[in-house]
Scaffold this motif. Structure first.
Motif, short mmCIF file in Angstrom:
data_model
loop_
_atom_site.label_atom_id
_atom_site.label_comp_id
_atom_site.label_asym_id
_atom_site.label_seq_id
_atom_site.Cartn_x
_atom_site.Cartn_y
_atom_site.Cartn_z
N GLU A 154 -52.10 14.61 7.17
CA GLU A 154 -53.02 15.55 7.82
C GLU A 154 -54.29 15.76 6.98
O GLU A 154 -55.39 15.82 7.52
CB GLU A 154 -52.35 16.92 8.05
CG GLU A 154 -51.20 16.88 9.02
CD GLU A 154 -49.88 16.46 8.36
OE1 GLU A 154 -49.79 16.41 7.10
OE2 GLU A 154 -48.95 16.13 9.10
N THR A 157 -56.49 12.70 7.24
CA THR A 157 -57.18 12.70 8.53
C THR A 157 -58.36 13.66 8.52
O THR A 157 -59.45 13.33 8.99
CB THR A 157 -56.19 13.07 9.66
OG1 THR A 157 -55.11 12.15 9.64
CG2 THR A 157 -56.87 13.06 11.02
N GLU A 158 -58.15 14.85 7.98
CA GLU A 158 -59.22 15.85 7.93
C GLU A 158 -60.40 15.37 7.07
O GLU A 158 -61.56 15.55 7.44
CB GLU A 158 -58.70 17.19 7.39
CG GLU A 158 -57.78 17.91 8.34
CD GLU A 158 -58.41 18.23 9.69
OE1 GLU A 158 -59.62 18.56 9.75
OE2 GLU A 158 -57.69 18.16 10.70
N LEU A 161 -62.28 12.82 9.12
CA LEU A 161 -63.04 13.47 10.20
C LEU A 161 -64.26 14.20 9.65
O LEU A 161 -65.32 14.20 10.28
CB LEU A 161 -62.16 14.43 10.99
CG LEU A 161 -61.06 13.79 11.85
CD1 LEU A 161 -60.17 14.85 12.45
CD2 LEU A 161 -61.67 12.90 12.93
N VAL A 172 -64.55 14.66 17.34
CA VAL A 172 -63.68 15.45 16.46
C VAL A 172 -63.00 16.57 17.24
O VAL A 172 -61.79 16.79 17.11
CB VAL A 172 -64.48 16.02 15.26
CG1 VAL A 172 -63.63 16.97 14.43
CG2 VAL A 172 -65.01 14.87 14.39
N ASN A 176 -58.99 16.88 17.88
CA ASN A 176 -58.20 18.06 17.50
C ASN A 176 -57.51 18.72 18.69
O ASN A 176 -56.38 19.17 18.58
CB ASN A 176 -59.06 19.07 16.76
CG ASN A 176 -59.38 18.60 15.35
OD1 ASN A 176 -58.56 17.98 14.70
ND2 ASN A 176 -60.58 18.91 14.90
N LYS A 179 -54.72 16.43 19.88
CA LYS A 179 -53.77 16.15 18.80
C LYS A 179 -53.42 14.67 18.70
O LYS A 179 -52.27 14.28 18.65
CB LYS A 179 -52.51 16.99 18.98
CG LYS A 179 -52.80 18.46 18.90
CD LYS A 179 -51.56 19.29 19.07
CE LYS A 179 -51.98 20.75 19.05
NZ LYS A 179 -50.88 21.63 19.36
#
Length: 180
Positions: A154, A157-158, A161, A172, A176, A179
């Protein structure tokens, strides 16, 4: 006479020369794990057997020293000649591992810092290839994992992004919300 571990070829092909310490250590652990003797890298056996030691304890100690000798042999055989000379008189495998980690671990810290800095400051330029940017970011994340940095998927991924330009904010948000 024991047969040669077929995995030891990775040590033959990837000898420790210094800067490749992390890759070499990963390969060494693969070989030692396959032999079920990796524990000798972290734990030192007692120096001497007590006079009143039981037969069972003496057998365990003998087995430990056999495993340590085997691990030390794998370690020394998979080093450059210069490093072999430096560590051939080491007492046990754990001592060699400790000294190598102390000597080459410092380099790992600066390498890790440089990769984290690049990962956190890299931004996709407008009009540049998103695919190439993603591949490059994933490569940096994989380098960190190779340096034993634990990074949840996670967070990876963040970070990826956040490296995208504001023109991709819609993507983005969609990412989100859905999901993906």
């Amino acid at each position: 006479m024991s047969t040669r571990n077929p995995l030891s070829i990775i040590l033959d092909q990837n000898k420790l020369i210094g800067p490749n310490y992390n890759d070499w250590l990963r390969n060494l652990k693969i070989v030692l794990n396959s032999e079920r003797i990796a524990y000798v890298l972290e734990k030192k056996p007692p120096k001497e057997a007590a006079a009143n030691i039981s037969e069972t304890e003496l057998a365990k100690l003998d087995k430990w020293w056999d495993h340590d000798l085997q691990a030390k042999s794998f370690i020394l055989a998979s080093m450059s000649n210069e490093l072999q000379r430096r560590y051939e008189d080491a007492a046990n495998a754990a001592d060699i591992h400790y000294h190598l980690k102390q000597f080459y671990g410092v380099q790992t810290r600066s390498e890790r810092h440089a990769i984290v800095k690049e990962l956190m400051t890299t931004r996709l330029r407008e009009g540049a290839s998103v695919h190439e940017h993603g591949v490059m970011m994933i490569g940096l994340i994989e380098k960190l994992v190779g340096l034993d940095v634990v990074m949840p998927a996670e967070l990876s991924t963040e970070i990826l992004l956040m490296s995208l330009p504001s023109s991709l904010d819609g993507f983005v948000v969609n990412f989100n919300i859905n999901k993906l």
